[in-house]
Write an enzyme that holds these catalytic residues in place. Structure first.
Site, PDB file in Angstrom:
ATOM      1  N   ASP B 201       0.852  -1.187   0.000  1.00  0.00           N
ATOM      2  CA  ASP B 201       0.000   0.000   0.000  1.00  0.00           C
ATOM      3  C   ASP B 201       0.892   1.243   0.000  1.00  0.00           C
ATOM      4  O   ASP B 201       1.903   1.293   0.715  1.00  0.00           O
ATOM      5  CB  ASP B 201      -0.893  -0.034   1.247  1.00  0.00           C
ATOM      6  N   ILE B 202       0.537   2.234  -0.828  1.00  0.00           N
ATOM      7  CA  ILE B 202       1.339   3.463  -0.890  1.00  0.00           C
ATOM      8  C   ILE B 202       1.051   4.294   0.364  1.00  0.00           C
ATOM      9  O   ILE B 202      -0.111   4.549   0.690  1.00  0.00           O
ATOM     10  CB  ILE B 202       1.004   4.273  -2.161  1.00  0.00           C
ATOM     11  N   ASN B 209      -2.345  12.779  -3.136  1.00  0.00           N
ATOM     12  CA  ASN B 209      -3.346  13.262  -4.096  1.00  0.00           C
ATOM     13  C   ASN B 209      -3.817  14.669  -3.756  1.00  0.00           C
ATOM     14  O   ASN B 209      -3.965  15.513  -4.641  1.00  0.00           O
ATOM     15  CB  ASN B 209      -4.540  12.305  -4.144  1.00  0.00           C
ATOM     16  N   ASP B 218      -1.903   9.443 -10.394  1.00  0.00           N
ATOM     17  CA  ASP B 218      -1.875   8.394 -11.417  1.00  0.00           C
ATOM     18  C   ASP B 218      -0.437   8.048 -11.799  1.00  0.00           C
ATOM     19  O   ASP B 218      -0.062   6.881 -11.913  1.00  0.00           O
ATOM     20  CB  ASP B 218      -2.641   8.854 -12.673  1.00  0.00           C
ATOM     21  N   GLU B 245      -4.958   2.277  -4.024  1.00  0.00           N
ATOM     22  CA  GLU B 245      -3.492   2.339  -4.006  1.00  0.00           C
ATOM     23  C   GLU B 245      -2.888   1.070  -3.428  1.00  0.00           C
ATOM     24  O   GLU B 245      -1.744   1.042  -3.011  1.00  0.00           O
ATOM     25  CB  GLU B 245      -3.041   3.574  -3.209  1.00  0.00           C
TER      26      GLU B 245
END
Lengths: 201, 338
Positions: B201-202, B209, B218, B245
C-alpha cells in the site's frame, strides 16, 4: 434385452479388445501414450445414463454419433460432458483454447477421435461375433443428454452402455459409449453372443 | 479394372451430365480400387495437385503421392479398407496430408491447402455388387475456415487481455488477481509447494493526491507498478492492482523468507526513485508498506485466509509507522516485523 452376467462378461472382453486397438491408433495420433479401458459393460436406462453424466456436473454433453446397419442396426453414441470433450481435444491436439466451446475445426477433431474409437469397437464386435455392418461417417452433437439420446418417452428403456476411461499424460477423462438397438437387432445380437460363448466352451 | 461396374465415360448407359457433375464438384474426389490404384480423380483434385489425369490414373496411390507413405493417412486408409467403415481425418490433427495447393495464379498459391478428408470404403453390399471394395476419398479445402478461426482466437486472446489488465498501470487488475490466486492455490496444493502473497500500500497516498492532484497520483501509481514489475521477474510471479493504491504480488514456489526479501527489495527500489512526497511525514519521498504471508495449502483451502493474513500484516506495518515489511507468523498466529 436382458443380458446375463456371462454375456456381459463376453461383451466386456470384446469391447476391451476394440478399445485396445483404438488406444494404439490414438497414441500414434497424439504422439504419446493414450490408455483406454472399459471397466464394465452394463444395461442402463436412459434415465440412469442421464443421471451418471449429470453427476459429473454435465447438463450439456458433446457426443459423436455413428450409425451401423446390417443384420444388427445400431446408433452408437460416444458422450462426454462438454468440459471433458474440450480437455480431450486439448490433450490430443496439444493446444490450449481461449474459447469456452469447441470451434468447428476442433469439433471435427473430436469427430475423428470418436470415429477411431467407434470403428475399432464395432470392428471387434463384427470380427468376434461374425456380424457384417455398413458404417457411416461420424457427426458431432451438442445438447442436453436427454435430447441427444432421444429419450422422450422411453426413459426406462434399457440400453447397452460402456463407461470408457481415457488416460493421456496421466490425466483422466471419462466418457460413455452407448448402443441404441431396436428389438429385432437386440435379438440378433443376443443370438450371436450366445453362439460366441458356445464356441468358447 | 472392373469394366462391368465402372463403364467407360463414353458408355451410352451413363447419363451425359455425370462427367459434368464430377468435373464441377467443389471438393476433391479420388476413387481407389482394392489394390489402392487410382481409378479416377476429378478436375478439382487434379488442378490443386497440379497433375494431369494421365499422371495419376492407374497409378498406385502411394507411388503417385510418396509423401503419404507410412503416415497417419496410410494407416487410416488401410484400417478403413480392412473394416469397411468410413473414416474422417480432421484438419486440426492432420493439417495437410495431400500435396495440394491453391490453383495456379491465385494469391496464396504456395501454401499447402488445409484439408478435411473423408475416406469412404464400400460397405459389404456394394462390395459384393462391384466384385471388389472400391474406396472414395473426398477432400475439402478448409483453409478459409482455419484462417477465420485463427482470427477469432486472436480476438479472444486480446479480449481476455483487456479484461485482465488494469488500464492505468498495465499490470493485472482485481479480476486477474482473483483468478490467479485461486489457480495458484490449486497448483500449490497439488504440488505441495509453498505459495506466498505480498500486499502493498502506498503510504499517505490520500495526502499525496490532495497535495499534488490526481494526475500526479496516477503517475505515482504507474511508477510503483513499474517497480513491482522490475523486481518480480520470475516467469510465474504475478503482479496486480488489488484496488485503489493497494497492490499485490503472488509468488509461487516461495517461502515467507523469500517473499519478505522480495517485499524489502520493492520498498528499497521505490525509495531510490525519490518521488517527492512532502506530506509523507519526515520521509519526503513516496514509500510503501508491505504485508507478507506464505502457506502450503491443501486441496480444500480457498485463498481467503491467505489474503486476510497478508492484509493483517500490511495493517500491522502501517500501524507500526509505515515504510516497512511485516510478515504473518503462522506459528504465533500474528503479524511480526520482518
Amino acid at each position: 434385452m436382458k443380458l446375463n452376467a456371462l454375456e456381459l462378461d463376453a461383451l466386456t472382453e470384446i469391447f476391451n479388445h476394440g478399445v485396445g486397438q483404438a488406444a494404439l491408433a490414438l497414441s500414434e495420433l497424439a504422439g504419446e501414450e493414450v490408455l483406454l479401458s472399459v471397466p464394465k459393460v452394463e444395461e442402463l436406462s436412459k434415465r440412469e445414463i442421464t443421471d451418471k453424466l449429470g453427476a459429473q456436473g454435465a447438463n450439456r454433453i458433446c457426443a459423436v454419433r455413428q450409425g451401423f446397419s446390417g443384420p444388427v442396426n445400431t446408433e452408437a453414441l460416444l458422450m462426454f460432458p462438454v468440459d471433458q470433450s474440450l480437455r480431450l481435444v486439448q490433450l490430443m491436439v496439444g493446444d490450449d483454447f481461449p474459447l469456452a466451446q469447441l470451434s468447428e475445426m476442433e469439433q471435427e477433431s473430436l469427430a475423428e477421435i470418436g470415429n477411431i474409437l467407434l470403428n475399432s469397437v464395432v470392428s471387434s464386435v463384427a470380427d468376434m461375433l461374425h456380424i457384417e455392418f455398413e458404417g457411416s461417417l461420424p457427426q458431432v452433437e451438442l445438447g442436453q443428454v436427454a435430447d441427444v439420446l432421444h429419450a422422450g418417452s422411453g426413459l426406462d428403456d434399457l440400453i447397452l452402455s460402456l463407461q470408457i476411461n481415457f488416460e493421456i499424460a496421466s490425466r483422466q477423462i471419462q466418457g460413455y459409449l452407448v448402443f441404441l438397438l431396436d428389438v429385432a437387432s437386440s435379438d440378433v445380437l443376443e443370438k450371436k453372443l450366445a453362439a460366441f460363448i458356445e464356441s468358447l466352451s | 479394372m472392373n469394366a462391368g461396374f465402372f463403364p467407360a465415360p463414353t458408355d451410352s448407359r451413363l447419363p451425359v451430365w455425370l462427367d459434368w457433375v464430377l468435373s464441377n464438384t467443389q471438393a476433391g474426389l479420388l476413387l481407389l480400387d482394392a489394390q489402392m490404384r487410382i481409378v479416377f480423380a476429378n478436375k478439382w483434385f487434379l488442378l490443386r495437385a497440379r497433375l494431369t489425369a494421365d499422371q495419376v490414373t492407374d497409378g498406385v496411390l502411394m507411388d503417385v503421392f510418396p509423401v503419404l507413405k507410412g503416415g497417419h493417412f496410410e494407416r487410416a486408409l488401410v484400417k478403413a479398407v480392412r473394416s469397411g467403415f468410413p473414416a474422417l481425418m480432421s484438419q486440426t490433427l492432420h493439417p495437410s496430408p495431400f500435396p495440394l495447393y491453391a490453383p495456379a495464379g491465385s494469391r496464396a498459391n504456395d501454401a499447402l491447402m488445409r484439408q478435411s478428408i473423408h475416406i469412404v470404403p464400400m460397405g459389404p453390399v456394394d462390395t459384393a455388387l462391384a466384385g471388389q471394395r472400391f474406396t472414395l476419398i473426398q477432400i475439402a479445402d478448409v483453409s478459409p475456415t482455419v484462417a477465420r478461426e485463427r482470427l477469432l482466437k486472436a480476438h479472444a486472446d486480446r479480449m481476455s487481455d483487456l479484461v485482465h489488465i488494469d488500464a492505468l498501470t498495465g499490470i493485472g487488475n482485481r479480476r486477474f488477481f482473483d483468478e490467479s490466486i485461486a489457480a495458484e492455490m490449486r497448483a500449490a496444493s497439488r504440488s505441495g509447494a509453498s505459495l506466498a502473497l505480498v500486499m502493498l500500500d502506498i503510504d499517505r497516498f490520500k495526502q499525496f493526491n490532495d497535495l499534488y492532484g490526481h494526475p500526479a497520483g496516477d503517475r505515482c501509481l504507474q511508477a510503483v507498478a513499474d517497480v513491482l514489475k522490475r523486481v518480480c521477474r520470475r516467469p510465474r510471479d504475478l503482479v496486480a492492482r488489488y484496488g485503489g493504491e493497494e497492490l499485490a504480488v503472488i509468488l509461487p514456489d516461495t517461502h515467507a523468507a523469500g517473499a519478505v526479501q522480495v517485499a524489502k527489495e520493492i520498498l528499497q527500489k521505490l525509495r531510490e526513485r525519490q518521488l517527492v512526497h512532502a506530506d509523507n511525514l519526515d520521509r519526503m519521498v513516496v514509500t510503501l508498506s508491505a504485508g507478507v504471508c506464505a502457506t502450503q495449502p491443501v486441496a480444500s483451502d480457498g485463498p481467503e485466509l491467505l489474503i486476510q493474513r497478508a492484509d493483517q500484516a500490511l495493517y500491522a506495518a502501517k500501524n507500526d509507522g509505515r515504510d516497512r515489511v511485516f510478515c504473518f507468523d503462522t506459528t504465533r498466529q500474528m503479524a511480526m516485523e520482518a
